[in-house]
Design an enzyme around this catalytic site. Structure first.
Site, short mmCIF file in Angstrom:
data_model
loop_
_atom_site.label_atom_id
_atom_site.label_comp_id
_atom_site.label_asym_id
_atom_site.label_seq_id
_atom_site.Cartn_x
_atom_site.Cartn_y
_atom_site.Cartn_z
N ASN A 234 0.81 -1.21 0.00
CA ASN A 234 0.00 0.00 0.00
C ASN A 234 0.85 1.28 0.00
O ASN A 234 0.35 2.35 -0.34
CB ASN A 234 -0.95 0.01 1.20
CG ASN A 234 -2.22 -0.78 0.94
OD1 ASN A 234 -2.54 -1.10 -0.20
ND2 ASN A 234 -2.93 -1.12 2.01
N TYR B 94 -4.02 -8.97 6.02
CA TYR B 94 -3.73 -8.61 4.63
C TYR B 94 -2.34 -8.00 4.45
O TYR B 94 -1.95 -7.68 3.33
CB TYR B 94 -4.78 -7.64 4.10
CG TYR B 94 -6.12 -8.30 3.85
CD1 TYR B 94 -6.20 -9.56 3.26
CD2 TYR B 94 -7.31 -7.66 4.20
CE1 TYR B 94 -7.41 -10.16 3.02
CE2 TYR B 94 -8.54 -8.26 3.96
CZ TYR B 94 -8.59 -9.52 3.37
OH TYR B 94 -9.80 -10.12 3.15
N HIS B 95 -1.61 -7.77 5.54
CA HIS B 95 -0.21 -7.35 5.47
C HIS B 95 0.00 -6.10 4.63
O HIS B 95 1.04 -5.93 3.99
CB HIS B 95 0.66 -8.51 4.94
CG HIS B 95 0.39 -9.81 5.63
ND1 HIS B 95 -0.57 -10.69 5.19
CD2 HIS B 95 0.92 -10.35 6.74
CE1 HIS B 95 -0.63 -11.73 6.00
NE2 HIS B 95 0.27 -11.56 6.96
N CYS B 96 -1.00 -5.21 4.63
CA CYS B 96 -0.95 -3.94 3.88
C CYS B 96 -0.71 -4.16 2.39
O CYS B 96 -0.17 -3.29 1.71
CB CYS B 96 0.15 -3.01 4.44
SG CYS B 96 -0.12 -2.53 6.16
N THR B 97 -1.10 -5.33 1.88
CA THR B 97 -0.92 -5.59 0.45
C THR B 97 -2.11 -6.38 -0.11
O THR B 97 -1.97 -7.56 -0.48
CB THR B 97 0.41 -6.32 0.18
OG1 THR B 97 0.55 -6.52 -1.23
CG2 THR B 97 0.53 -7.63 0.92
#
Length: 387
Positions: free
Chosen positions: A104, A342-345
């Site tokens: 992100n 979601y691990h910022c992705t």
């Protein structure tokens, strides 16, 4: 019992922990002996603090094969470095090519510029394992294409992208090339010259083993990047405009001298160990972890196949368990620190087919042991059987 002895820490992709002793010692020394403001005075302590920053730049330049250390701007993290690069080179009407594996920290600045300036973006899909077809990248280039962006390694899949080949492609077509080294700096060899990298965004607190609040952006000497911040630099103070001199142009405000002292120590530690040996250590542990997880019924392991290159990241799902619930149980019942969600992705999760469920991500580091991996595999097996 100290936290270091009681926790199996497998969240190095978020930040490395614990830091080598030399990092802690360097920060303490800087606080005690070099605590003045660098570049903001002619007294001995201020000059010594300035020398500390230069030593760190020189270490980074040596690690990444950067010719001029002054082409390195310190930032708070990779996110700030990526924003500096993206916001600093793009204009209305520009076209950008990037991948479906981006964080992100790339997606959101691009999304903002699309809304505000009308830039256009092409996301090149990889396969489910994260493999990229360079022919698709080349086919997406048009007359307005300005910038090619890719992460060196996916923070979800651990896939290592073909940066050198992409750099050659960018150079052939006259594009700027920005690389996100959040998961590769310190564990995968990086040569900005050989790889054709125009801008390299990197964290200090992950593979480089420095503290949080550190990172940087390498900017090729022929690339003009607008500053992200404007203000005091300790130089050319009589001028209204931000100075052109590097790195002052990109480092308005008081820097994190103490953190940067720790970053230099972390880099020196890495160079003594060698990047190749650290990669071999982490790769061996990922193979052990993958084998262990794949032996458990109902577990799906994401990313490159067994035996293929990857960074120290292994994300997985357990068919009978929600990923957040599994991560919670691993922490509370077994003292194992991993990251779920979601691990910022979300782009990478869509690529992997895990939107809606997310995944558990275990990530190894310089101090991870075989025993740590065995504990995680046993804990996942227990949770899957008693869900």
């Amino acid at each position: 019992m100290s936290p270091q002895n009681s926790v199996v820490y497998l969240d190095h992709a978020a930040t490395s922990w614990p830091k080598p002793k030399c990092v802690q010692e360097a920060m303490w020394k800087a606080m005690e002996e070099e605590g003045a403001n660098p570049g903001r005075g002619g007294h001995a302590m201020a000059l010594q603090a300035g020398k500390r920053l230069m030593k760190a730049r020189m270490a980074i330049a040596e690690l990444f094969h950067i010719q001029n250390p002054l082409d390195i701007a310190f930032t708070l993290n990779t996110t700030m470095a990526l924003n500096m690069a993206i916001m600093g080179v793009l204009h209305a009407g520009d076209h950008i090519i990037t991948t479906s594996l981006e964080h992100n920290s790339v997606r959101r600045p691009l999304g903002w510029l699309k809304k505000e300036l009308g830039i256009s973006i092409t996301y090149i899909d990889t396969d489910v394992h994260g493999n990229l077809d360079i022919k698709q990248v080349e086919a997406a280039i048009n007359n307005n294409t300005k910038l090619l962006i890719c992460n060196h390694s996916s923070n979800l899949l651990g896939t290592i992208l073909p940066v050198k080949e992409l750099g050659l492609l960018a150079k052939h077509h006259g594009l700027l090339f920005l690389v996100d080294a959040a998961q590769s700096a310190g564990v995968v060899p990086i040569d900005v010259q050989a790889m054709g990298i125009d801008m390299l965004a990197f964290p200090g607190h992950k593979g480089l083993l420095g503290p949080t609040g550190t990172g940087g952006l390498y900017i090729h000497p022929e690339v003009d990047v607008k500053p992200l911040l404007y203000g005091g630099t300790g130089s050319h103070s009589e001028e209204v405009e931000q100075p052109e001199t590097r790195p002052d142009r990109y480092e308005a405000g008081t820097p994190n001298t103490i953190g940067i002292a720790g970053l230099e120590a972390g880099i020196r530690f890495i160079m003594k160990q060698t990047v190749s040996k650290l990669y071999e250590h982490e790769w061996g542990l990922t193979q052990q972890l993958m084998k262990g997880l794949m032996s458990i019924s109902g577990v799906r392991v994401l990313g490159p196949k067994l035996g293929e290159a990857r960074t120290g990241i292994v994300a997985f799902q357990v068919h009978t368990l929600n990923s957040s619930e599994l991560a919670f149980r691993l922490d509370r019942e077994f003292g194992i620190a991993v990251r779920a969600g979601y691990h910022c992705t979300p782009l990478a999760h869509a690529t992997a087919g895990t939107i809606g469920e997310g995944a558990v991500r275990a990530s190894v580091g310089w101090n991870t042991t075989v025993e740590d991996i065995e504990k995680l595999v046993a804990a996942v097996k227990h949770c899957s059987e008693y869900s």
